[in-house]
Design a protein around this motif. Structure first.
Motif, short mmCIF file in Angstrom:
data_model
loop_
_atom_site.label_atom_id
_atom_site.label_comp_id
_atom_site.label_asym_id
_atom_site.label_seq_id
_atom_site.Cartn_x
_atom_site.Cartn_y
_atom_site.Cartn_z
N PHE A 326 55.59 42.74 17.55
CA PHE A 326 55.41 41.69 16.55
C PHE A 326 56.19 40.46 16.98
O PHE A 326 57.23 40.55 17.63
CB PHE A 326 55.93 42.16 15.19
N PHE A 328 55.92 35.69 16.99
CA PHE A 328 55.43 34.43 16.47
C PHE A 328 54.60 33.70 17.54
O PHE A 328 55.05 33.53 18.67
CB PHE A 328 56.59 33.53 16.03
N ARG A 352 66.71 37.41 17.09
CA ARG A 352 65.70 38.45 16.84
C ARG A 352 66.31 39.77 16.39
O ARG A 352 65.66 40.56 15.71
CB ARG A 352 64.83 38.64 18.08
N ILE A 429 56.05 28.19 8.96
CA ILE A 429 55.68 29.45 9.59
C ILE A 429 54.63 30.08 8.70
O ILE A 429 54.88 30.35 7.52
CB ILE A 429 56.89 30.39 9.74
N THR A 431 52.01 33.10 7.66
CA THR A 431 51.94 34.56 7.74
C THR A 431 50.95 35.09 6.73
O THR A 431 50.60 34.39 5.76
CB THR A 431 53.32 35.19 7.49
N TRP A 437 56.11 41.16 7.73
CA TRP A 437 55.81 39.85 8.30
C TRP A 437 56.43 38.73 7.46
O TRP A 437 56.97 37.77 8.01
CB TRP A 437 54.30 39.64 8.40
N ALA A 440 60.25 38.77 8.00
CA ALA A 440 60.58 38.22 9.32
C ALA A 440 60.44 36.70 9.32
O ALA A 440 61.28 35.97 9.88
CB ALA A 440 59.68 38.83 10.39
N SER A 441 59.37 36.21 8.70
CA SER A 441 59.13 34.76 8.65
C SER A 441 60.20 34.06 7.83
O SER A 441 60.67 32.96 8.19
CB SER A 441 57.74 34.48 8.06
N ALA A 478 53.08 34.12 12.29
CA ALA A 478 53.43 35.53 12.51
C ALA A 478 52.19 36.29 12.95
O ALA A 478 51.10 36.10 12.40
CB ALA A 478 54.00 36.12 11.23
N GLU A 479 52.35 37.16 13.95
CA GLU A 479 51.19 37.88 14.48
C GLU A 479 51.67 39.03 15.36
O GLU A 479 52.80 39.03 15.84
CB GLU A 479 50.32 36.92 15.30
N ASN A 480 50.83 40.01 15.55
CA ASN A 480 51.07 41.03 16.57
C ASN A 480 50.63 40.47 17.91
O ASN A 480 49.55 39.88 18.02
CB ASN A 480 50.32 42.32 16.26
#
Length: 609
Positions: A326, A328, A352, A429, A431, A437, A440-441, A478-480
């Motif tokens: 996972f 960005f 991170r 950001i 998401t 997600w 995290a964002s 946010a993305e895989n």
């Protein structure tokens, strides 16, 4: 958007939800000892609420958590050890020229409606896969599916197939179309396939011509006509060959019973599977805390995880790798993320390890490189000498400041970073509302804002997020990213990063950036995977693409995801394998496929009262 607390907030919310879920479970008959001394396995999942639900797997309303219990593939592929676990097939043989493949099927297999299973059912499913655009039909390399007797098939290709294509043909999808229900289109599809293949045979290399465009639209129209007719077939319940037969579906629960005529019935020690409807993670957390699930893979923050384990002493947590990372995405066609120096500065700003701890505590933080090769697989593809030549994106505010100042950015009196003309930088950001997600964002937004880059989070529904990606209406999303699921091969990641239709390449526009800077098109390198590369050439291509991925930074990896497998041992089922069991790495086929395989192998047994 309201900030999500990482400590205590999630559990306090769930304290208000749990009583309702306990009542829900009681109404479903899901608490207490199994009735009639049956061994029942409880999992969570989702499906369309009746009357939208139907038994045609590919039609709208036909998908759901029941899939892997009801339908079976030819093989289940395990990427970590490259093993094909036989399901409907027993063995296969690939010709030396890799242009033909013979697959032998199990005998004595039946569909849930009592019809005997034959090779015609496999052929029917694969032909309908052409209408649905299964990847096995890519560029129409597959020319013929030959029936050999009643229990064998022979696939013929016009070119030698790669390892990826072998995995696809043997394990990509379930055999879900019984010829009695769906075989009436076979002749029509074969004629359409022949028409399609004949055209491309005589128009090689002219895919952008006017004739090719006209042909494509003509074939697409005919495919749609068949697809629309196919979707209109909607039996009440699905008919598969799998170990469990779906017997009732409500808005709350799916009930499946053991299929006594199933080929693996003698090794199965469970009588029923019940799937409780839990359409999102927060609902799954509540049902886990109330002890109503025997297994779940919901991503769960630390505070909720602790409460689940404290309140349910028989529940254990396994964390095998999910085989993907996972992070960005950066839009390289829109300021300020179009500036490579700015992207690298962001990479140094983001801590991170902290993001991982808050958003997905049990995952493995990635705080060095972003190569497109799964961190746990790096040792197989990227040696230390190569990695030493790459930029290392460690958490360093000092490095971030030097990068920004070197590129002409300055801070104003309020401590905000500004463009070269003095305009303060502001970003979003984007998401989708997955719990991990969003968290995290939010943490990333806080870290960037604290550094002086004013950043907020915007959560969109998936449809809107998809539109933003297509239109380039974002800076960071946010993305895989890196993805070794299903195949265990780096080529699949690089198809995402640099392929013509790759999720990351199309959203970030990174190919244009690299072509302008390097004079090479990464997409052409990716296409090399379509041929038969030597091991040495494969490693060379992987390293070159890894360098582009890391140095031009279209995507910053944050953590290698780990599955959070909550499993209750000894309450209703027992025998859960350890995290190290290779089969867990096949979870991209659906976690239910893993549960089903353990059940069919006789490893997961029922506990009867």
């Amino acid at each position: 958007m309201r900030r999500v607390s990482s400590v205590g907030g999630n559990y306090q919310l769930l304290k208000r939800l749990i009583p309702a879920f306990i009542l829900f479970a009681l109404c479903c008959g899901c608490t207490g000892p199994s009735v009639n001394n049956n061994a029942v396995f409880y999992v969570g999942g989702n499906w369309m609420i009746p009357p939208s639900f139907n038994g045609n797997f590919w039609a709208p309303g036909g998908t759901g958590a029941h899939k892997s219990f009801v339908f079976e593939p030819l093989y289940l592929y395990v990427p970590v050890n490259k093993e094909f676990i036989p399901r409907l097939a027993t063995d296969y043989s690939l010709a030396p020229n890799r242009k033909s493949l013979t697959v032998n099927l199990r005998k004595g297999v039946y569909w849930h409606n009592g019809t005997a299973f034959t090779n015609e059912d496999v052929r029917t499913t694969y032909l309908l896969g052409y209408i649905i655009s299964w990847p096995i039909w890519e560029w129409l390399k597959l020319q013929q599916i030959e029936l050999v007797g009643e229990h064998s098939l022979r696939f013929h290709w016009r070119e030698s197939i790669t390892q990826r294509e072998l995995i696809q043909i043997l394990s990509y999808g379930e055999i879900c179309y019984c010829r009695d229900l769906f075989g009436k289109w076979n002749d029509q599809i074969e004629k359409l396939l022949k028409e399609d293949a004949t055209f491309w045979k005589t128009h090689v290399g002219s895919r952008k011509s006017e004739k090719a465009t006209k042909h494509f639209h003509n074939i697409s129209k005919k495919k749609k006509e068949i697809r629309d007719a196919l979707f209109r077939v909607r039996p009440d319940l699905p008919v598969g060959t799998g170990p469990f037969r779906l017997v009732t579906v409500t808005s709350d629960v799916q009930r499946l019973v053991k299929f006594d005529k199933g080929w693996s019935a003698k090794t199965i020690d469970l009588d029923e599977v019940r799937v409780i409807r839990v359409p999102d993670n927060r609902m799954a957390w509540a049902v886990l805390i109330s002890g109503e699930l025997d297994a779940s893979n919901a991503a769960t923050p630390l505070d909720v995880t602790n409460r689940v384990l404290q309140l349910n002493k028989k529940t254990k947590l396994g964390t095998p790798s999910d085989m993907q990372e996972f992070g960005f995405m950066f839009n390289t066609a829109k300021k300020p993320t179009s500036d490579l120096a700015f992207r690298k500065a962001v990479a140094h700003v983001l801590d991170r390890k902290v993001i991982t701890k808050v958003a997905y505590y049990y995952s493995d933080a990635i705080d060095d490189y972003s190569t497109g090769v799964l961190k746990s697989y790096r040792h197989e593809w990227l040696d230390d000498n190569f990695l030493a030549t790459l930029t290392k994106y460690d958490h360093s505010l000092e490095k971030a400041q030097k990068l920004l100042e070197g590129a002409g950015y300055k801070k104003n009196e309020d401590g905000a970073w500004c463009y070269q003309d003095g305009t303060p930088i502001t970003m979003e950001i984007n998401t989708i509302p997955n719990s991990d997600w969003v968290m995290a964002s939010e943490v990333a937004s806080t870290q960037l804002s604290s550094f002086g880059i004013k950043t907020r989070v915007r959560a969109d529904l998936p449809e809107r997020a998809g539109t933003r990606m297509r239109e380039g209406d974002f800076n960071i999303m946010a993305e895989n990213g890196t993805d070794f699921r299903r195949y265990g091969l780096p080529e699949m990641s690089y198809r995402r990063y640099f392929g013509k239709s790759g999720v990351i390449s199309t959203a970030t526009k990174i190919n244009d950036v690299i072509k302008k800077a390097e004079g090479v098109a990464p997409e052409k390198l990716v296409r090399k995977f379509d041929g038969h590369l030597s091991e040495r050439e494969t490693r060379r291509v992987v390293k070159e693409l890894a360098r582009y991925t890391n140095e031009y930074l279209p995507f910053l990896s944050v953590y290698e995801k780990r599955l959070m497998i909550f499993h209750m041992e000894g309450e209703r089922v027992a025998g859960w394998p350890a995290d190290s069991a290779p089969l867990w790495t096949a979870a991209s086929s659906g976690i239910e496929a893993i549960f089903t395989t353990f059940i069919m192998q006789g490893k997961l047994k029922g506990v009867r009262q």
